[in-house]
Design a protein around this motif. Structure first.
Motif, PDB file in Angstrom:
ATOM      1  N   ASP A 138       0.833  -1.200   0.000  1.00  0.00           N
ATOM      2  CA  ASP A 138       0.000   0.000   0.000  1.00  0.00           C
ATOM      3  C   ASP A 138       0.870   1.254   0.000  1.00  0.00           C
ATOM      4  O   ASP A 138       0.604   2.219  -0.729  1.00  0.00           O
ATOM      5  CB  ASP A 138      -0.910  -0.034   1.227  1.00  0.00           C
ATOM      6  CG  ASP A 138      -1.957   1.076   1.249  1.00  0.00           C
ATOM      7  OD1 ASP A 138      -2.246   1.658   0.176  1.00  0.00           O
ATOM      8  OD2 ASP A 138      -2.498   1.343   2.336  1.00  0.00           O
ATOM      9  N   ALA A 139       1.942   1.252   0.795  1.00  0.00           N
ATOM     10  CA  ALA A 139       2.840   2.406   0.842  1.00  0.00           C
ATOM     11  C   ALA A 139       3.549   2.609  -0.495  1.00  0.00           C
ATOM     12  O   ALA A 139       3.683   3.741  -0.971  1.00  0.00           O
ATOM     13  CB  ALA A 139       3.863   2.223   1.962  1.00  0.00           C
ATOM     14  N   LEU A 140       4.002   1.517  -1.126  1.00  0.00           N
ATOM     15  CA  LEU A 140       4.675   1.632  -2.425  1.00  0.00           C
ATOM     16  C   LEU A 140       3.724   2.187  -3.480  1.00  0.00           C
ATOM     17  O   LEU A 140       4.089   3.070  -4.266  1.00  0.00           O
ATOM     18  CB  LEU A 140       5.224   0.275  -2.854  1.00  0.00           C
ATOM     19  CG  LEU A 140       6.677  -0.038  -2.476  1.00  0.00           C
ATOM     20  CD1 LEU A 140       6.888  -0.024  -0.958  1.00  0.00           C
ATOM     21  CD2 LEU A 140       7.103  -1.378  -3.049  1.00  0.00           C
ATOM     22  N   GLU A 141       2.522   1.664  -3.531  1.00  0.00           N
ATOM     23  CA  GLU A 141       1.556   2.120  -4.524  1.00  0.00           C
ATOM     24  C   GLU A 141       1.178   3.576  -4.295  1.00  0.00           C
ATOM     25  O   GLU A 141       1.037   4.353  -5.254  1.00  0.00           O
ATOM     26  CB  GLU A 141       0.320   1.230  -4.481  1.00  0.00           C
ATOM     27  CG  GLU A 141       0.599  -0.190  -4.964  1.00  0.00           C
ATOM     28  CD  GLU A 141      -0.575  -1.134  -4.792  1.00  0.00           C
ATOM     29  OE1 GLU A 141      -0.524  -2.242  -5.364  1.00  0.00           O
ATOM     30  OE2 GLU A 141      -1.547  -0.781  -4.083  1.00  0.00           O
ATOM     31  N   THR A 142       1.021   3.961  -3.038  1.00  0.00           N
ATOM     32  CA  THR A 142       0.642   5.339  -2.736  1.00  0.00           C
ATOM     33  C   THR A 142       1.768   6.304  -3.077  1.00  0.00           C
ATOM     34  O   THR A 142       1.533   7.402  -3.591  1.00  0.00           O
ATOM     35  CB  THR A 142       0.235   5.460  -1.262  1.00  0.00           C
ATOM     36  OG1 THR A 142      -0.796   4.503  -0.978  1.00  0.00           O
ATOM     37  CG2 THR A 142      -0.305   6.849  -0.954  1.00  0.00           C
ATOM     38  N   ILE A 172       1.194  17.892  -1.793  1.00  0.00           N
ATOM     39  CA  ILE A 172      -0.038  17.151  -2.082  1.00  0.00           C
ATOM     40  C   ILE A 172      -0.016  15.867  -1.273  1.00  0.00           C
ATOM     41  O   ILE A 172       0.952  15.104  -1.332  1.00  0.00           O
ATOM     42  CB  ILE A 172      -0.155  16.802  -3.580  1.00  0.00           C
ATOM     43  CG1 ILE A 172      -0.019  18.044  -4.460  1.00  0.00           C
ATOM     44  CG2 ILE A 172      -1.485  16.098  -3.869  1.00  0.00           C
ATOM     45  CD1 ILE A 172       0.175  17.728  -5.930  1.00  0.00           C
ATOM     46  N   THR A 173      -1.090  15.606  -0.534  1.00  0.00           N
ATOM     47  CA  THR A 173      -1.222  14.350   0.200  1.00  0.00           C
ATOM     48  C   THR A 173      -2.066  13.375  -0.615  1.00  0.00           C
ATOM     49  O   THR A 173      -3.158  13.713  -1.069  1.00  0.00           O
ATOM     50  CB  THR A 173      -1.861  14.567   1.572  1.00  0.00           C
ATOM     51  OG1 THR A 173      -1.004  15.405   2.358  1.00  0.00           O
ATOM     52  CG2 THR A 173      -2.057  13.243   2.309  1.00  0.00           C
ATOM     53  N   VAL A 174      -1.533  12.180  -0.808  1.00  0.00           N
ATOM     54  CA  VAL A 174      -2.223  11.127  -1.549  1.00  0.00           C
ATOM     55  C   VAL A 174      -2.466   9.976  -0.577  1.00  0.00           C
ATOM     56  O   VAL A 174      -1.587   9.614   0.202  1.00  0.00           O
ATOM     57  CB  VAL A 174      -1.376  10.670  -2.756  1.00  0.00           C
ATOM     58  CG1 VAL A 174      -2.034   9.496  -3.472  1.00  0.00           C
ATOM     59  CG2 VAL A 174      -1.183  11.834  -3.722  1.00  0.00           C
ATOM     60  N   THR A 175      -3.658   9.420  -0.620  1.00  0.00           N
ATOM     61  CA  THR A 175      -4.008   8.337   0.287  1.00  0.00           C
ATOM     62  C   THR A 175      -4.226   7.047  -0.485  1.00  0.00           C
ATOM     63  O   THR A 175      -4.686   7.053  -1.628  1.00  0.00           O
ATOM     64  CB  THR A 175      -5.281   8.671   1.084  1.00  0.00           C
ATOM     65  OG1 THR A 175      -6.363   8.911   0.179  1.00  0.00           O
ATOM     66  CG2 THR A 175      -5.069   9.912   1.934  1.00  0.00           C
ATOM     67  N   GLY A 176      -3.876   5.935   0.171  1.00  0.00           N
ATOM     68  CA  GLY A 176      -4.141   4.613  -0.378  1.00  0.00           C
ATOM     69  C   GLY A 176      -5.200   3.928   0.452  1.00  0.00           C
ATOM     70  O   GLY A 176      -6.085   4.589   1.007  1.00  0.00           O
ATOM     71  N   ALA A 177      -5.124   2.613   0.556  1.00  0.00           N
ATOM     72  CA  ALA A 177      -6.081   1.899   1.388  1.00  0.00           C
ATOM     73  C   ALA A 177      -5.967   2.365   2.833  1.00  0.00           C
ATOM     74  O   ALA A 177      -6.973   2.626   3.501  1.00  0.00           O
ATOM     75  CB  ALA A 177      -5.832   0.396   1.284  1.00  0.00           C
TER      76      ALA A 177
END
Length: 262
Positions: free
Chosen positions: A67-71, A124-129
Motif C-alpha cells: 500500500d505504501a509503495l503504490e501510494t 499534495i497528500t495522496v491516500t491509499g487503502a
C-alpha cells in the motif's frame, strides 16, 4: 517481507524503449534522453534537486508495505500532473531543474505532530487503502525545509500482513525485481521512479486517461523469469545508479502500462 527505511537518498537511473526515457515533445520530460547512469556523467554537473516524499507511519498503525509503495508511486504522478508543475506553474521551474539532473527521491517518515507540521508545507497528500504519502515540490539537495530535514529516514519496518493478490485486470503494474533487496523507503522511491518513466512515455491523451482513473496502478514483485522477460521487452526499466543499497545499473522496476505494450 520487512525492510528498514534507507539512511540516504534514493537515486535512480532509467531506461525506456530503445534506451531512452520520455518523448521529445513532452514539456515535463528531461531535456536530454535518459540512459543508464554512471557516476560522473553530465547530470552530476547540473544543480542537484530532490523530490521529498513523507509517509505517515503512526506507531500503532503502520501501513502495509505494498500500500505504501503504490501510494508513493501515485503521489509522484499526482505531482507531475498538477497544474502547478506545468508550464508557468509555481512549481514548474523546480520540477524542470529536478528532471534535468539525476532523478532523486527521498522518502522520510512522520507521525503525530511531525506529520501535521509537514502537511502545512506546500505539497499534495495522496491516500491509499491506509497509507498516506505527502509529496512536495523538488528542493535543492542541500536545501530541505527544516520541517522535513529533521524527519527520520530509518528505523521503521513495513510488512504486508497478507498477500496483496493479483493486480486488477488491465491495471498498470510496477514490477519490482525479486533480485534487488531494498529497504521500504528505497522501494517506495523506486516505485515512484517507475511510475515517472511510464508517465514520460505516454501521450497527452494516455496521461489524461490515467489521471482520470486516479492513477490506478499496482506494485508487485515479479518472479525471476518474468522480470527478466519484462526488462527485455522494451517497457521502461529503472536502473539504479548504485549510490545506496544496490549495485550500479541494477534493474529494480519495470513499468508495465498497457498503453506502452506496443
Amino acid at each position: 517481507m520487512s525492510s528498514d527505511f534507507p539512511s540516504t537518498d534514493s537515486t535512480d537511473s532509467t531506461q525506456g524503449p530503445e534506451g531512452t526515457a520520455g518523448t521529445a515533445d513532452a514539456p515535463e520530460t528531461p531535456s536530454t534522453p535518459e540512459t543508464p547512469d554512471t557516476p560522473g556523467d553530465d547530470r552530476d554537473r547540473a544543480p542537484q534537486f530532490v523530490l521529498p516524499l513523507v509517509v505517515r507511519i503512526e506507531k500503532d498503525a503502520p501501513p502495509a508495505r505494498t500500500d505504501a509503495l503504490e501510494t508513493a508511486a501515485r503521489a509522484v504522478l499526482t505531482l507531475l500532473a498538477d497544474e502547478r508543475s506545468l508550464g508557468d506553474g509555481e512549481w514548474a521551474g523546480a520540477v524542470r531543474d529536478w528532471q534535468d539532473a539525476r532523478i532523486r527521491k527521498v522518502v522520510r517518515r512522520a507521525r503525530g505532530a511531525e506529520w501535521r507540521k509537514a502537511s502545512l508545507l506546500p505539497g499534495i497528500t495522496v491516500t491509499g487503502a491506509e497509507a498516506e504519502v505527502r509529496v512536495f515540490p523538488p528542493v535543492p539537495l542541500d536545501g530541505w525545509p527544516k520541517e522535513l530535514a529533521k524527519l527520520q529516514v530509518s528505523g521503521t519496518d513495513l510488512d504486508d500482513p497478507k498477500d496483496p493478490g493479483e493486480p486488477a485486470a488491465g491495471a498498470p503494474v510496477l514490477w519490482m525485481s525479486p533480485a534487488a533487496a531494498m529497504s521500504a523507503g528505497k522501494a517506495m522511491a523506486q516505485a515512484g521512479h517507475g511510475a515517472q518513466l511510464a508517465w514520460w512515455e505516454l501521450s497527452d491523451a494516455e496521461r489524461a486517461a490515467w489521471a482520470g482513473s486516479g492513477f490506478a496502478l499496482a506494485v508487485r514483485t515479479a518472479e525471476t523469469g518474468r522480470f527478466d522477460g519484462l526488462a527485455a521487452s522494451g517497457l521502461p526499466v529503472v536502473r539504479d545508479a548504485g549510490f545506496t543499497e544496490i549495485a550500479p545499473n541494477t534493474a529494480t522496476v519495470v513499468a508495465d502500462h498497457p498503453a506502452l505494450r506496443r
